[in-house]
Design a protein around this motif. Structure first.
Motif, short mmCIF file in Angstrom:
data_model
loop_
_atom_site.label_atom_id
_atom_site.label_comp_id
_atom_site.label_asym_id
_atom_site.label_seq_id
_atom_site.Cartn_x
_atom_site.Cartn_y
_atom_site.Cartn_z
N ILE A 74 -43.37 2.60 27.27
CA ILE A 74 -43.43 4.05 27.42
C ILE A 74 -42.81 4.48 28.75
CG2 ILE A 74 -45.09 5.91 27.87
CD1 ILE A 74 -46.70 4.78 25.48
N GLN A 110 -39.17 4.71 28.52
CA GLN A 110 -38.70 5.90 27.80
C GLN A 110 -38.99 7.19 28.55
OE1 GLN A 110 -37.02 5.98 24.78
NE2 GLN A 110 -36.86 3.76 25.04
N GLY A 161 -42.02 8.10 29.79
CA GLY A 161 -43.39 8.57 29.68
C GLY A 161 -44.25 8.11 30.84
N ASP A 162 -45.44 8.65 30.94
CA ASP A 162 -46.37 8.30 32.02
C ASP A 162 -47.25 7.14 31.55
OD1 ASP A 162 -48.19 8.04 34.04
OD2 ASP A 162 -48.86 10.13 34.03
N LEU A 178 -44.86 9.43 22.63
CA LEU A 178 -43.67 10.04 23.21
C LEU A 178 -43.39 11.40 22.59
CD1 LEU A 178 -41.43 6.85 23.43
CD2 LEU A 178 -42.43 8.12 25.35
N SER A 181 -45.86 13.80 24.08
CA SER A 181 -45.51 14.08 25.48
C SER A 181 -44.37 15.08 25.57
CB SER A 181 -45.12 12.78 26.19
OG SER A 181 -46.20 11.88 26.23
N LYS A 182 -43.38 14.93 24.69
CA LYS A 182 -42.25 15.87 24.69
C LYS A 182 -42.71 17.26 24.28
CE LYS A 182 -38.76 12.35 23.65
NZ LYS A 182 -37.83 11.81 22.61
#
Length: 865
Positions: A98, A101, A103-104, A858, A861-862
């Motif tokens: 992640i 990509q 992400g956190d 993901l 998150s987006k």
């Protein structure tokens, strides 16, 4: 959370959800017709689901329909360090993926409380005849597992909602039974049933308390940890009516081994069992736990007992708080979960078992459901003439005699019986045979305290059964090395050497590499066989030894009476012993250390912990399901020990050769199980069991046993790992063909991970054990089931074929297995898609559990950004 239908528990300030009102609102009077497990599932749904999902799910429970799936939200997850650690390794790898990509990674955490008990790491290198065995074995455990323990210590600080019980404290299931499960949970002033999943097939042991607890694979546990519901179809709920009462001298082990044979024959795979009847009342909670523990040996998902006076008595005995004990009783009676409320429960199917028919029993060889009454050893060709040549071991020598496993060490009656038999044997001058590696590995430190209180621990120590660990040992294949002199004789004389243990598993090759077969027995019988020294012994009739007065001593002369056992239990097993053990273990502590880096610092040369590869290359992409070649063609009863063994790693194995190249000394190879956090070691264990029979490998007209494969189209027979390497280099998609009950045994995710990493895209079998099937789905491997009457034999599959799978993958849809024979012939075979729920289809299409979560994470998150 659905807050409708709350109701106040009488005499408390706690609310609970009125599940009866919710169910009866859908169909008046329906609640009283539901069996116990259905009521607790309904309670769970009422507490957690939105109204639309709730109504749909309750309708399914009431109507007993299984065409649709519904979500289950366990209150917690319990893990032992083998599968729990690999699950956390996967989550650490998920964080890396992640982060790559954008992400956190710090947001990837278990959202369900997760309890990890480090209990599967210790090997019995020093037997119970060494007074310093416990300290020596623990020191070896810490040295060998330094990489693993470093990672586990990181998880405590890097992840939220992870609680770790360090090594040397006991076995997960026994700790869960004696302390971790409250039976009734309380959160935010609301009381609700304790429910859980565990990364071990023996998680149902706590079902004895009336708690719905099921074993799942590590991959499904990861999904639950990350907040996804565990989707299920309403299982068959089978009533098991127990009648009669065990005869004098019959242990709970004898009962459960007899039940295991009975329930396997009754085909309860995947079912929820509910034990009830007059016979149940005579069973202590420890007896019930011994039975519930072996649910996976029945093939069942759960083995429930109702809440009654025995439950309350046990909670008091194990030192639970008075307020909790009162709450459990009040809650059960108010919500209809008390035994009296369930007297008129109706079941679609009822099985009846008479406890009075049980005789003294072993299980074996090879399978826990192969019951072996000790009186029939001779007629079945097990016992016979005992050869006692001076200075030599006899044929059938018992080289491992282990009192181990939560199955039996949870039960005070069993442990006290073993201590009393040892005392009686010592008084008559009997001793263990010198070739028997004896050990006592209780699942809880409380066992030691009550054995000491009864004055029986020294008696066990005198016979070589000193405490070697508080861990799962021989039952998990961690029996440790033999004395070199004994090992040399076993090898040179090709002895039929055996193991006798008070565990739940005895699959070929599992207990010890040099024990050709293993037998399950009660703790007192384990002691008796250590004295006898050989399985070729009529334990009921043959003479164990001669006392100082010249009198022959047989088993009946030293077997304790039930009255004596019960009296010692009553006087020596006390609540303060459990409080002394568990209060400091679960004391709240504040970690003032620096927060851990959310990304783990992987150790490049570690053979224990390595970043998983599940987001790389073909593993992250589509599966073709075409042109697949068989890696193996297998028979019935293939266990996860065949697929991915857990026992000691030998130097001439593929994993042993790899570890040697990595610079690990042979004495520290450890077990396959401990290396499952490193895929480079673990994948070399795929089909590494020396007793495997791959029907593609035939010699002199017979299937040859061993970790062997035949590479096609070459026709070359090689070790399994060399075949896997060859196919990986060719990027050849693979398939496995198997018989009935594929995937019995432990819930190890590597039984699915190994075949996926090898390139297997599908498994076709006559039937699957539940946990292994879900593990296959979790790894993106398609499970397919032959239609009744069709199998590898009727189709004349010999391994020269290639296979395609065509059709739309939907829950339990009919697909077509296309067989392309070497002569150009094509055969179309209808098979059932064993993706059982829409959720499983979603997981499979994503490539597996971890890929599914990564995609969802993901995307969310987006959307949030």
């Amino acid at each position: 959370m659905n807050t409708a239908n709350r109701k106040r528990l009488p005499g408390t300030q706690l609310d609970f959800f009125d599940t009866r009102a919710a169910v009866d609102a859908i169909q008046p009077g329906a609640y009283d017709t539901l069996p116990y497990t259905s009521r607790v599932l309904a309670e769970n749904l009422v507490r957690r689901c939105d109204p639309v999902t709730l109504v749909a799910s309750l309708k399914q429970i009431i109507e007993r329909k299984r065409e649709l799936d519904f979500p289950w939200f366990p209150a917690r997850v319990v893990c032992h360090d083998i599968l729990g650690q690999t699950a956390l390794v996967d989550l650490a790898g998920l964080r890396d993926a992640i982060a790559a990509q954008g992400g956190d990674p710090a947001l990837v955490n278990p959202v369900v409380p997760t309890q990890l008990v480090v209990d599967h790491s210790l090997a019995v290198e020093c037997g119970g005849f060494d007074p310093d065995a416990f300290a020596k074995n623990r020191a070896i455990e810490d040295r060998r597992n330094e990489d693993r323990f470093d990672f586990i210590n990181w998880t405590k600080r890097a992840f939220k909602n992870v609680d770790v019980i360090p090594p040397g404290n006991g076995i997960l299931h026994q700790i869960n039974l004696e302390r971790m499960s409250p039976v009734v949970q309380v959160k935010d002033g609301v009381a609700f049933p304790d429910t859980l999943v565990g990364t071990d097939s023996h998680t149902p042991m706590v079902d004895a308390l009336g708690v719905i607890a099921i074993g799942v694979g590590g991959l499904e546990a990861e999904s639950v940890m990350l907040g996804r519901a565990s989707y299920m179809r309403l299982p068959d709920i089978v009533g098991v009516e127990l009648t009669g009462k065990p005869a004098e001298g019959i242990t709970a082990t004898d009962v459960v081994l007899s039940l295991t044979e009975f329930l396997r024959k009754e085909k309860v795979v995947g079912a929820y069992l509910e034990f009830y009847g007059a016979g149940t009342a005579s069973l202590t909670l420890g007896d019930r736990a011994t039975i519930a523990n072996m649910a996976p040996e029945f093939g069942a998902t759960a083995a429930m007992f109702y809440i009654d006076e025995q439950t309350i008595k046990y909670l008091k005995l194990t030192g639970r708080d008075d307020e909790l004990v009162k709450l459990v009783e009040t809650y059960a009676k108010e919500t209809g979960l008390w035994a009296d409320s369930l007297k008129h429960a109706e079941y679609e199917r009822v099985l009846r078992f008479d406890l009075s028919t049980v005789v003294r029993t072993l299980a074996g060889p090879s399978n826990p459901h192969r019951r072996l009454p000790v009186s029939e050893l001779a007629s079945r060709g097990i016992s016979g003439k005992v050869e006692n040549e001076p200075g030599l071991m006899p044929d059938g020598a018992v080289i491992i005699a282990a009192i181990t496993s939560c199955t039996n060490t949870n039960n005070p009656r069993n442990m006290i019986a073993a201590g009393l038999l040892a005392r009686n044997a010592n008084r008559r001058g009997l001793t263990r045979k010198p070739w028997a590696k004896t050990s006592l590995a209780p699942g809880s430190k409380a066992v030691t305290l009550y054995l000491e209180e009864a004055g029986l621990l020294p008696e066990l120590e005198q016979l070589g059964f000193g405490v070697v660990a508080y861990a799962c040992t021989s039952c998990n294949g961690m029996s440790g090395a033999l004395d070199p002199v004994i090992q040399k004789e076993v090898v040179e004389r090709d002895l039929y050497a055996t193991a006798v243990l008070s565990g739940n598993r005895n699959f070929d090759g599992r207990i010890h590499p040099y024990a050709k077969q293993a037998f399950l027995a009660s703790p007192p019988l384990v002691v008796a066989y250590a004295i006898a020294g050989t399985i070729r012994f009529d334990i009921e009739k043959d003479v164990l030894g001669v006392d100082a007065d010249g009198h022959a001593v047989t088993l009946k002369d030293i077997w304790p009476t039930d009255a004596e056992i019960d009296a010692i239990v009553a006087s020596s097993v006390k609540p303060e012993q459990f409080r002394k053990v568990y209060e400091p273990m679960f004391a709240v502590s504040v970690d003032t250390g620096e927060p851990a880096n959310p990304l783990y610092d992987w150790r490049e040369m570690s053979t224990y912990i390595r970043r998983p590869p599940y987001w790389e290359g073909a593993l992250a992409g589509e599966r073709t399901l075409s042109g697949m070649r068989p890696l193996a063609v297998l028979g019935d009863n293939i266990t996860t020990d065949h697929l991915s063994p857990s026992n000691a790693i030998l130097p001439d194995s593929a994993s042993g050769e790899y570890l040697a190249k990595m610079g690990l000394p042979e004495e520290d190879f450890n077990s396959y199980a401990t290396h499952r956090g490193d895929h480079l070691t673990a994948q070399r264990a795929t089909f590494a069991n020396p007793t495997l029979k791959n029907e593609m490998v035939v010699e002199d007209g017979k299937v040859k046993a061993g970790s062997l494969a035949r590479i096609e189209p070459d026709g070359k027979v090689t070790r399994m790992w060399e075949a896997i390497e060859t196919y990986m280099e060719r990027k050849q998609p693979l398939i496995v063909i198997a018989g009935a009950d594929y995937g019995q045994g432990s819930s190890r995710d590597w039984a699915a991970k190994g075949v996926r990493l090898a390139g297997a895209e599908a498994i076709v079998a006559e039937g699957f054990e539940r946990i292994h099937r879900t593990n296959l789905v979790g790894m993106g491997v398609l499970p397919l089931e032959f239609k009744p009457g069709v199998n590898r034999l009727t189709l004349s599959i010999d391994g020269t074929e290639t296979f395609d799978v065509i059709g739309e993958r939907k829950p339990r849809a009919d697909l077509t297995l296309v067989i392309h024979r070497k002569n150009g012939e094509r055969v179309d075979v209808p098979v059932t898609c064993r993706l059982d729920t829409a959720e499983e289809v979603s997981i499979y299409e994503a490539g597996g559990v971890l890929q599914r979560f990564a995609q969802d994470f993901l995307e969310s998150s987006k959307a949030a950004a």
